[in-house]
Design an enzyme around this catalytic site. Structure first.
Site, PDB file in Angstrom:
ATOM      1  N   LYS A  23     -20.087   5.859  18.607  1.00 41.47           N
ATOM      2  CA  LYS A  23     -19.432   5.826  17.289  1.00 41.47           C
ATOM      3  C   LYS A  23     -19.307   7.236  16.695  1.00 41.47           C
ATOM      4  O   LYS A  23     -19.920   8.194  17.185  1.00 41.47           O
ATOM      5  CB  LYS A  23     -20.218   4.889  16.375  1.00 41.47           C
ATOM      6  N   TYR A  43     -13.016  -5.425  14.986  1.00 40.00           N
ATOM      7  CA  TYR A  43     -14.077  -6.011  14.164  1.00 40.00           C
ATOM      8  C   TYR A  43     -13.602  -7.220  13.367  1.00 40.00           C
ATOM      9  O   TYR A  43     -14.229  -7.586  12.368  1.00 40.00           O
ATOM     10  CB  TYR A  43     -14.680  -4.943  13.241  1.00 40.00           C
ATOM     11  N   ASN A 102     -24.689   3.563  13.184  1.00 35.86           N
ATOM     12  CA  ASN A 102     -25.744   3.263  14.155  1.00 35.86           C
ATOM     13  C   ASN A 102     -25.379   3.642  15.600  1.00 35.86           C
ATOM     14  O   ASN A 102     -25.861   3.046  16.559  1.00 35.86           O
ATOM     15  CB  ASN A 102     -26.194   1.806  14.027  1.00 35.86           C
ATOM     16  N   HIS A 137     -21.943   0.824  19.931  1.00 36.71           N
ATOM     17  CA  HIS A 137     -21.580  -0.597  19.987  1.00 36.71           C
ATOM     18  C   HIS A 137     -21.729  -1.068  21.420  1.00 36.71           C
ATOM     19  O   HIS A 137     -21.398  -0.338  22.357  1.00 36.71           O
ATOM     20  CB  HIS A 137     -20.122  -0.828  19.571  1.00 36.71           C
ATOM     21  N   GLU A 152     -12.870  -7.122  24.629  1.00 40.09           N
ATOM     22  CA  GLU A 152     -13.023  -5.757  24.127  1.00 40.09           C
ATOM     23  C   GLU A 152     -12.566  -4.728  25.161  1.00 40.09           C
ATOM     24  O   GLU A 152     -11.887  -3.749  24.817  1.00 40.09           O
ATOM     25  CB  GLU A 152     -14.478  -5.521  23.720  1.00 40.09           C
TER      26      GLU A 152
END
Ligand code: GTP
Ligand code: MG
Length: 138
Positions: A9, A49, A112, A115, A126
């Protein structure tokens, strides 16, 4: 042999952690069989998302995911989905186990660092959102 989809990320790329996180991935026995650095569009992030659309943090999550470059990856290995979830650690880094990517590197529950897909079906969807078949080299 199983495949999972991974994202490093924007908080990770901003701190130059691509190599450090890839080292943890490879040390766990997962093989990086596809990888590219991209800037996600708002539309891509909203699609990715969509399952969290109704959550109060959805807007914040999308804004964060497009705030800087990300590295999208396909990881391959025995039990890759669960193995990657295991080395990622809990969503909230303050609850993540020692030695996990999120314990070592994540800044907060939002920022965080990584993913990872949560199931076989979502992994396939995905991966297909970001990679064509000929970009994945096992
Ligand atoms: P992913 O692998 O990114 O899907 O993480 P996860 O499966 O551990 O968490 P989950 O699917 O429940 O949430 C998806 C993502 O939404 C998380 O990784 C966070 O980036 C973000 N998120 C979850 N909860 C919060 C929150 O309370 N605040 C904010 N800002 N973001 C959150
Ligand atoms: Mg999730």
């Amino acid at each position: 042999i199983e495949r999972t989809f991974s994202i490093l990320k924007p908080d990770a790329t901003a701190r130059n952690l691509t190599g450090a996180i890839n080292a943890l991935i490879e040390k766990a026995g997962l093989r990086i069989v596809a990888q590219k650095r991209i800037r996600m569009t708002r539309e891509q992030a909203e699609t990715f998302y969509a399952v969290h659309k109704a959550r109060p943090f959805f807007g914040e999550l999308v804004d964060f995911m497009i705030s800087g470059p990300v590295v999208v990856q396909v990881l391959e290995g025995e039990g890759a989905i669960l193995k990657y979830r295991d080395i990622m650690g809990a969503t909230d880094p303050s609850k993540a186990a020692d030695g996990t990517i999120r314990k070592l590197h994540a800044k907060s529950v939002g920022e965080n660092s990584v993913h990872g897909s949560d199931a076989t079906e979502t992994a396939a969807v995905e991966i297909a959102q970001f990679f064509s078949g000929n970009e994945i080299v096992g």
